[in-house]
Design a protein around this motif. Structure first.
Motif, PDB file in Angstrom:
ATOM      1  N   THR A  43       0.834  -1.210   0.000  1.00 56.39           N
ATOM      2  CA  THR A  43       0.000   0.000   0.000  1.00 56.39           C
ATOM      3  C   THR A  43       0.865   1.255   0.000  1.00 56.39           C
ATOM      4  OG1 THR A  43      -1.804  -1.148   1.111  1.00 56.39           O
ATOM      5  CG2 THR A  43      -1.786   1.246   1.284  1.00 56.39           C
ATOM      6  N   GLN A  85      -7.534   0.355  -0.129  1.00 57.58           N
ATOM      7  CA  GLN A  85      -7.696  -0.921   0.562  1.00 57.58           C
ATOM      8  C   GLN A  85      -8.898  -0.867   1.505  1.00 57.58           C
ATOM      9  OE1 GLN A  85      -4.074  -2.196   2.343  1.00 57.58           O
ATOM     10  NE2 GLN A  85      -4.957  -4.001   3.313  1.00 57.58           N
ATOM     11  N   ASP A 156      -6.029  -1.573  -4.938  1.00 57.99           N
ATOM     12  CA  ASP A 156      -5.475  -2.093  -3.680  1.00 57.99           C
ATOM     13  C   ASP A 156      -6.455  -3.085  -3.058  1.00 57.99           C
ATOM     14  OD1 ASP A 156      -4.063  -2.561  -1.392  1.00 57.99           O
ATOM     15  OD2 ASP A 156      -3.709  -0.454  -0.912  1.00 57.99           O
ATOM     16  N   GLU A 157      -6.189  -4.342  -3.241  1.00 60.38           N
ATOM     17  CA  GLU A 157      -7.019  -5.444  -2.719  1.00 60.38           C
ATOM     18  C   GLU A 157      -8.512  -5.218  -2.972  1.00 60.38           C
ATOM     19  OE1 GLU A 157      -5.992  -7.163   0.984  1.00 60.38           O
ATOM     20  OE2 GLU A 157      -3.978  -6.306   1.014  1.00 60.38           O
TER      21      GLU A 157
HETATM   22 MG   LIG Z   1      -2.032  -2.762   2.115  1.00 60.17          MG
END
Ligand SMILES: [Mg+2]
Ligand SMILES: Nc1ncnc2c1ncn2[C@@H]1O[C@H](COP(=O)(O)OP(=O)(O)OP(=O)(O)O)[C@@H](O)[C@H]1O
Lengths: 236, 327
Positions: A43, A85, A156-157
């Motif tokens: 991240t 995220q 991000d994810e």
């Molecule tokens: Mg992360």
């Protein structure tokens, strides 16, 4: 010309070196996955690329332009977009207003409506985003990054914390992106990674441990040990 | 920092009209005698001031603790110009607004780099610096004596502003114009973007918005409007002193916004009315009125998180009538 070039980035938080002399380059149109254990710096890497935090040293190029000293909004205007995220939405506004804001309050409101229609969320347009289900919010997270037709997307994810069914919806949304869009995705779920990525970068302790095609990464012993060994069965 | 729960008042014109009607109902009885008329004039002036702070607190998400600075500096500008012989209302109005807006842009370049509690503290610090300056710079500001004896302005119209009813109508016109202009602002693309900053600054940056510029624009706008209130105030009372620049004044305006209902424009005017009326009623019996103000604030935090207006809107909440920005 590369879509993204990160050259020798270092980032410290206090005494903690989160990124150490990290270099990375991604070709236009490529689908790249970044994997690595919790706290590896994934991240943080996204934050330095998007300009949300400044690296201590190193340089960043987006489509050949040195953006190291540019502010986040400037970089976004070059066609860089991202998802977060943890859901980062305009929670107290309606879904339609979220899209309107992402379109910079476009003069033609029809565009936001058509967009929601296209992604199958039109019936939810007047619901406040905080009242949407978590899975829907995760979709909106992606939609806000999509709506401006970016050239380079950092995800991000995107499937973190949602059900398998919802995860498939999101994977299909990403697969449906035009091929010329460059996509870099941080992902723990290896099924999603192998479905989407051309190449995989493995990050560990702020450094690149390995980079290769999906098949290469699957069989690499060190990668297996550090990452797949612990998280290979089922993503968190 | 989250002081209030957000209601998306601006999306529902129907609620706006309900709010306005509530406001008129509250204010009408005040106009019956000369004491009430003077109180009503004061409510409208502070209403303008509270609405301008609401742009920052309710819409932009900036809890600014030096709003009195812009109000007071503009009032001082008017007073000082009056002493220099400027009697024309429109010139002093322009000067007062210009000075407070320029000051806001200068201060904003510094204070808007921090956020949350740091923002609150640094604005407080700058506010007190200017308060101290007004106190010390006797030759210009009259120090703690202030600037007395400022007479009502000349509008270049056949009506005299020495007449309290005429002056009330002057204030009313400015009040309605401000309400209308700020309502337009919060519905404009710029106003919507400012709400986006309140909701998530990092997301706005990721979407390509210059969030610092947006905050600066909101800060300057709020200062300009409180500058207007400052000019009206000094002509209304005929007097300006450093107390109008003090943090207690800034705190009072914040209370008006929060008690009335942040993020609603009309709410803070109701807050101003309630506080000023209470202050007038209670202070004739006891000088402990700040205690009552504190109790009122606590009651609001406990039972009406969206302020008085939010409380009433909830009571007569009809159908949900959400509309999008673009519609
Ligand atoms: Mg992360
Ligand atoms: N703003 C910050 N201040 C201090 N430390 C931070 C900050 N951001 C991240 N860190 C630390 O940097 C390290 C890397 O964090 P980062 O969020 O980049 O990891 P990650 O690879 O994304 O992990 P995850 O898979 O859990 O999301 C962690 O140890 C984290 O605690």
């Amino acid at each position: 010309m590369k879509a993204l070039e990160v050259k020798d980035i270092t980032k410290k938080y206090g005494g903690l070196k989160v990124l150490r002399h990290l270099s990375l380059s991604v070709a236009p149109g490529e689908r790249r996955a970044i994997i690595g254990p919790n706290g590896a710096g994934k991240t943080t890497l996204f934050n330095t690329i998007t300009g949300l935090s400044k690296p201590d040293s190193g340089k960043i190029y987006i489509f050949g332009k040195n953006v190291t000293r540019l502010s986040a909004y400037h970089r976004a205007r070059l066609g860089l977009s991202r998802t977060f995220q943890r859901n980062n939405l305009f929670f107290n506004l309606t879904l339609l207003d979220n899209i309107n804001l992402a379109l910079h309050v476009n003069r033609s409101p029809q565009k936001a409506r058509d967009f929601l229609q296209h992604w199958g969320l039109y019936h939810r347009k007047n619901v406040k985003v905080k009242e949407l289900s978590y899975g829907e919010q995760r979709q909106v997270e992606l939609l806000l990054a999509l709506v401006q037709s970016p050239r380079l997307m950092l995800l991000d994810e995107p499937t973190a914390g949602i059900s398998q069914g919802e995860s498939r919806v999101i994977t299909r949304m990403i697969q449906g992106l035009p091929r010329e869009v460059t996509v870099i995705i941080i992902e723990h779920d290896m099924e999603v990674v192998f479905n989407l990525a051309d190449r995989i970068t493995v990050l560990n302790r702020g450094q690149i441990l390995y980079e290769g095609t999906a098949a290469e990464v699957r069989t690499h012993p060190a990668v297996k040990e550090i990452y797949l060994g612990s998280a290979g069965e089922e993503g968190p | 920092m989250k002081l209030t729960e957000k209601i998306d008042f601006y999306q529902k014109p129907r609620d706006f009209w309900r709010g306005l009607i509530t406001l008129i109902l509250i204010l009408t009885p005040l106009g019956i005698n000369s004491y009430g008329l003077s109180l009503l004039t004061q409510v409208l002036i502070f209403g303008i001031l509270a609405m301008s702070l609401d742009i920052l607190i309710g819409y932009t998400g900036l809890v600014s603790f030096n709003h009195a600075t812009f109000f007071g500096v503009s009032a001082y500008t008017t007073g000082i110009l009056f002493y220099c012989g400027w009697k024309n209302f429109w010139l002093t109005l322009g000067a007062g607004i210009a000075v407070s807006t320029a000051l806001a842009i200068l201060l904003g370049l510094v204070v808007l780099r921090s956020s949350g509690p740091y923002f609150l503290m640094i604005t407080l610090a700058f506010g007190q610096m200017i308060f101290a300056l007004a106190w010390r710079w006797r030759s210009l500001t009259g120090g703690d004596d202030g600037l007395p004896g400022i007479s009502r302005p000349d509008l270049g119209l056949p009506v005299s502003m020495e007449n309290n009813i005429s002056f009330y109508y002057l204030v009313l016109v400015f009040f309605l114009a401000t309400l209308f202009a700020l309502w337009k602002f919060v519905h404009s693309p710029l106003g919507m973007s400012v709400v986006g900053v309140r909701e998530s600054e990092s997301r706005m940056q990721a979407l390509g918005y210059n969030t610092f510029g947006l905050k600066l624009a909101a800060y300057a706008l709020a200062a300009a409007v409180s500058g207007l209130a400052g000019v009206l105030y000094v002509y209304f009372t005929g007097f300006i002193s450093p107390q109008e620049l003090n943090w207690t004044m800034s705190g009072l305006i914040i209370l008006m916004v929060i008690i009335g209902g942040a993020g609603t424009l009309v709410g803070p005017v109701i807050g101003a009315a309630v506080i000023l009326v209470l202050q007038n009623l209670i202070s004739s019996y006891t000088d402990r009125w700040p205690l009552f103000m504190g109790i009122l604030f606590i009651l609001c935090v406990m039972y009406a998180r969206n302020g008085i207006l939010g409380y009433f809107l909830k009571l007569f909440k009809g159908g949900k009538n959400h509309e999008g920005i673009g519609s």
